[in-house]
Design a protein around this motif. Structure first.
Motif, PDB file in Angstrom:
ATOM      1  N   GLY A 196       0.862  -1.287  -0.071  1.00 62.09           N
ATOM      2  CA  GLY A 196       0.109  -0.028  -0.063  1.00 62.09           C
ATOM      3  C   GLY A 196       0.877   1.214   0.029  1.00 62.09           C
ATOM      4  O   GLY A 196       1.827   1.244  -0.818  1.00 62.09           O
ATOM      5  N   ASN A 197       0.545   2.328   0.964  1.00 56.62           N
ATOM      6  CA  ASN A 197       1.269   3.541   0.704  1.00 56.62           C
ATOM      7  C   ASN A 197       2.266   3.440   1.993  1.00 56.62           C
ATOM      8  O   ASN A 197       2.185   2.761   2.976  1.00 56.62           O
ATOM      9  CB  ASN A 197       0.349   4.542   1.238  1.00 56.62           C
ATOM     10  CG  ASN A 197      -0.786   4.822  -0.055  1.00 56.62           C
ATOM     11  OD1 ASN A 197      -0.583   4.457  -1.181  1.00 56.62           O
ATOM     12  ND2 ASN A 197      -1.843   5.445   0.501  1.00 56.62           N
ATOM     13  N   ASN A 198       3.203   4.148   1.452  1.00 60.29           N
ATOM     14  CA  ASN A 198       4.570   4.235   2.178  1.00 60.29           C
ATOM     15  C   ASN A 198       4.442   5.732   2.872  1.00 60.29           C
ATOM     16  O   ASN A 198       4.125   6.706   1.941  1.00 60.29           O
ATOM     17  CB  ASN A 198       5.671   3.899   1.963  1.00 60.29           C
ATOM     18  CG  ASN A 198       5.710   2.380   2.070  1.00 60.29           C
ATOM     19  OD1 ASN A 198       5.103   1.677   2.860  1.00 60.29           O
ATOM     20  ND2 ASN A 198       6.354   1.420   0.974  1.00 60.29           N
ATOM     21  N   SER A 199       5.194   5.976   4.215  1.00 61.20           N
ATOM     22  CA  SER A 199       5.207   7.464   4.207  1.00 61.20           C
ATOM     23  C   SER A 199       6.758   7.868   4.832  1.00 61.20           C
ATOM     24  O   SER A 199       7.400   6.772   5.099  1.00 61.20           O
ATOM     25  CB  SER A 199       4.180   7.928   5.752  1.00 61.20           C
ATOM     26  OG  SER A 199       4.609   7.305   6.658  1.00 61.20           O
ATOM     27  N   GLY A 200       6.929   9.130   4.641  1.00 68.37           N
ATOM     28  CA  GLY A 200       8.415   9.539   4.900  1.00 68.37           C
ATOM     29  C   GLY A 200       8.592  10.882   4.787  1.00 68.37           C
ATOM     30  O   GLY A 200       7.558  11.407   5.060  1.00 68.37           O
ATOM     31  N   ALA A 201       9.562  11.371   4.544  1.00 71.42           N
ATOM     32  CA  ALA A 201       9.904  12.939   4.458  1.00 71.42           C
ATOM     33  C   ALA A 201      10.762  13.185   3.219  1.00 71.42           C
ATOM     34  O   ALA A 201      11.622  12.417   2.754  1.00 71.42           O
ATOM     35  CB  ALA A 201      10.624  13.225   5.498  1.00 71.42           C
TER      36      ALA A 201
END
Length: 63
Positions: free
Chosen positions: A11-16
């Motif tokens: 699915g989606n991954n988060s980060g910066a």
């Protein structure tokens, strides 16, 4: 409904995002999820599947 692959769970991954001055802002990387018709229990059904699972042949397409 979530933006998840029904086969592998991708699915989606988060980060910066990191700028040249090293500032960080939140962002998302979206998985390449496609809707397609597949054979599920001998019947055609619309499912969300990632492109890696489609390429690997983990799903049987229904035409």
């Amino acid at each position: 409904m979530a933006n998840l692959c029904e086969i592998c769970g991708k699915g989606n991954n988060s980060g910066a995002s990191v700028s040249h001055s090293n500032k960080k802002t939140k962002r998302k990387w979206k998985g390449n999820i496609q809707k397609l018709k597949a054979m599920v229990d001998g019947r055609p059904k619309k499912v969300k599947v990632c492109t890696q699972c489609i390429k690997a042949g983990k799903i049987e397409r229904a035409f």
